[in-house]
Design an enzyme around this catalytic site. Structure first.
Site, PDB file in Angstrom:
ATOM      1  N   HIS A   1      22.983 -17.825 -27.378  1.00 40.31           N
ATOM      2  CA  HIS A   1      23.391 -19.154 -27.868  1.00 40.31           C
ATOM      3  C   HIS A   1      22.517 -19.654 -29.018  1.00 40.31           C
ATOM      4  O   HIS A   1      22.877 -20.638 -29.670  1.00 40.31           O
ATOM      5  CB  HIS A   1      23.352 -20.188 -26.736  1.00 40.31           C
ATOM      6  CG  HIS A   1      24.366 -19.953 -25.658  1.00 40.31           C
ATOM      7  ND1 HIS A   1      25.708 -19.781 -25.932  1.00 40.31           N
ATOM      8  CD2 HIS A   1      24.238 -19.858 -24.312  1.00 40.31           C
ATOM      9  CE1 HIS A   1      26.361 -19.594 -24.787  1.00 40.31           C
ATOM     10  NE2 HIS A   1      25.495 -19.612 -23.792  1.00 40.31           N
TER      11      HIS A   1
ATOM     12  N   ASP B   1      28.827 -11.796 -21.405  1.00 43.77           N
ATOM     13  CA  ASP B   1      28.376 -13.010 -20.722  1.00 43.77           C
ATOM     14  C   ASP B   1      29.588 -13.950 -20.617  1.00 43.77           C
ATOM     15  O   ASP B   1      30.464 -13.938 -21.476  1.00 43.77           O
ATOM     16  CB  ASP B   1      27.268 -13.656 -21.547  1.00 43.77           C
ATOM     17  CG  ASP B   1      26.621 -14.846 -20.859  1.00 43.77           C
ATOM     18  OD1 ASP B   1      25.509 -14.687 -20.330  1.00 43.77           O
ATOM     19  OD2 ASP B   1      27.227 -15.936 -20.878  1.00 43.77           O
TER      20      ASP B   1
ATOM     21  N   HIS C   1      29.863 -16.949 -21.158  1.00 38.55           N
ATOM     22  CA  HIS C   1      29.893 -17.928 -22.242  1.00 38.55           C
ATOM     23  C   HIS C   1      30.011 -17.239 -23.599  1.00 38.55           C
ATOM     24  O   HIS C   1      29.514 -16.126 -23.776  1.00 38.55           O
ATOM     25  CB  HIS C   1      28.615 -18.776 -22.220  1.00 38.55           C
ATOM     26  CG  HIS C   1      28.395 -19.477 -20.916  1.00 38.55           C
ATOM     27  ND1 HIS C   1      27.500 -19.009 -19.972  1.00 38.55           N
ATOM     28  CD2 HIS C   1      28.979 -20.571 -20.389  1.00 38.55           C
ATOM     29  CE1 HIS C   1      27.532 -19.821 -18.918  1.00 38.55           C
ATOM     30  NE2 HIS C   1      28.427 -20.766 -19.134  1.00 38.55           N
TER      31      HIS C   1
HETATM   32 ZN   LIG Z   1      26.204 -17.345 -19.921  1.00 39.29          ZN
END
Ligand SMILES: [Zn+2]
Length: 330
Positions: free
Chosen positions: A122, A159, A161
């Site tokens: 991220h 993942d 996300h």
């Molecule tokens: Zn994640």
């Protein structure tokens, strides 16, 4: 002998009571691997990343912000607190990913794992967010391209996300084919199927959103029918996996339904490219699911095996149509 990188500094990045991204994650993974005699992997200490490699992805201001915020145990946002130990942990998490790439491209290893925290996918070049301080995998991919002779790197991010940081860093680059399967809508909100990259990198971002509840049929179907055919055309020198385990059905953060064995299947799929494969740990917040899935991945990396075949549902067809604008998938 394949190598797994770790470092005690991973245990010194404190995120506070109740935070899912906690030191116990690493303790659980290491206890399970210890029980299985590390599955034939050689344990090696992750070095601190060299500043020059960080600066190839992050401007100096961001590196300084991580150092300074950690020194005062400040927070970048509600999700992304730091402690005094975060700076060292972050340096080693990025350094482990770089050392992993060295073992694959310089030492000729076929597989390897970097099992450190904080995670990285991220983190954007100028922004820490979503539990991530530095973009560990992106720093390692940049290092492979700039200094280790790689011309093309495939990033597979499973993942739960979207790997917004990695995606943003290579959005305009045709050197990195970024493929992400992620729950959508979900944090951080990016990663729509229509986002295929930009500029010279148009077509080199493969964003594959899946609804909550999606599991092995969706994840493995997308890899088999979309990611792998595009990847074969792309012909990478190196495969880096953003190995998050929060799409596991037991995960308290994600809403997907992969089983521990699903990571064996995904690993077999990644190995079919016949290129060096390095896993960089991202999320995964149920300690048992995380530890067992990491171990299952590592075992599958060493044993390989033929992946199964997965049917093409409506979701796969829709994704194949979108990605097929840029890549011959047939
Ligand atoms: Zn994640």
């Amino acid at each position: 002998m394949p190598v797994i990188f770790s470092h005690p500094s991973s245990l010194e990045h404190e995120t506070g009571f109740g935070h899912p991204e906690r030191a116990d994650r690493i303790r659980a993974v290491e206890a399970e691997l210890e029980r299985r005699d590390w599955l034939g992997f050689e344990r090696r200490q992750a070095p601190a990343v060299e500043l020059e490699r960080l600066l190839a992805v992050h401007p100096r201001e961001h590196v300084e912000a991580v150092r300074e915020t950690s020194a005062r145990a400040g927070a970048f946002d509600l999700d992304t607190p730091t402690s005094e130990g975060s700076w060292e942990a972050a340096l080693h998490a990025a350094g482990g990913a770089c050392a992993l790439v060295e073992s694959l491209l310089d030492d000729g290893e076929a597989i390897g794992f970097s099992a450190l925290r904080p995670p990285g996918h991220h983190a954007e070049s100028t922004r820490a967010m979503g539990f991530c301080l530095f973009a560990n995998l992106a720093v390692a991919a940049r290092y492979a391209l700039d200094s280790l002779g790689a011309d093309r790197v495939l990033v597979l991010d499973w993942d739960v996300h979207h790997g917004n940081g990695t995606n943003a860093i290579f959005h305009k680059s045709p050197e990195v084919l970024f493929a992400s399967i992620h729950q959508y809508p979900c944090y951080p909100g990016t990663g729509a199927l229509s986002d295929a990259g930009s500029g010279a990198g148009e077509g080199y971002s493969i964003n594959l959103p899946v609804p909550a509840g999606a599991g092995e049929p969706e994840f493995c179907g997308l890899v088999e029918h979309v990611v792998l055919p595009a990847a074969r055309r792309f012909d990478p020198d190196l495969v880096l996996v953003s190995a998050g385990y929060d799409a596991h059905r037991d995960d308290p953060v994600g809403g997907c339904t992969l089983a521990t064995e699903s990571y064996v299947e995904l690993t077999r799929q990644a190995l079919t490219l016949g290129k060096p494969v390095g896993y960089v740990l991202e999320g995964g917040y149920d300690l048992d699911a995380l530890a067992n899935s990491v171990a299952a991945s590592m075992e599958a990396l060493t044993t390989g095996g033929e992946p199964g075949t997965h049917s093409r549902g409506a979701l796969v067809e829709q994704a194949a149509t979108a990605v097929g604008r840029y890549w011959e998938l047939g």
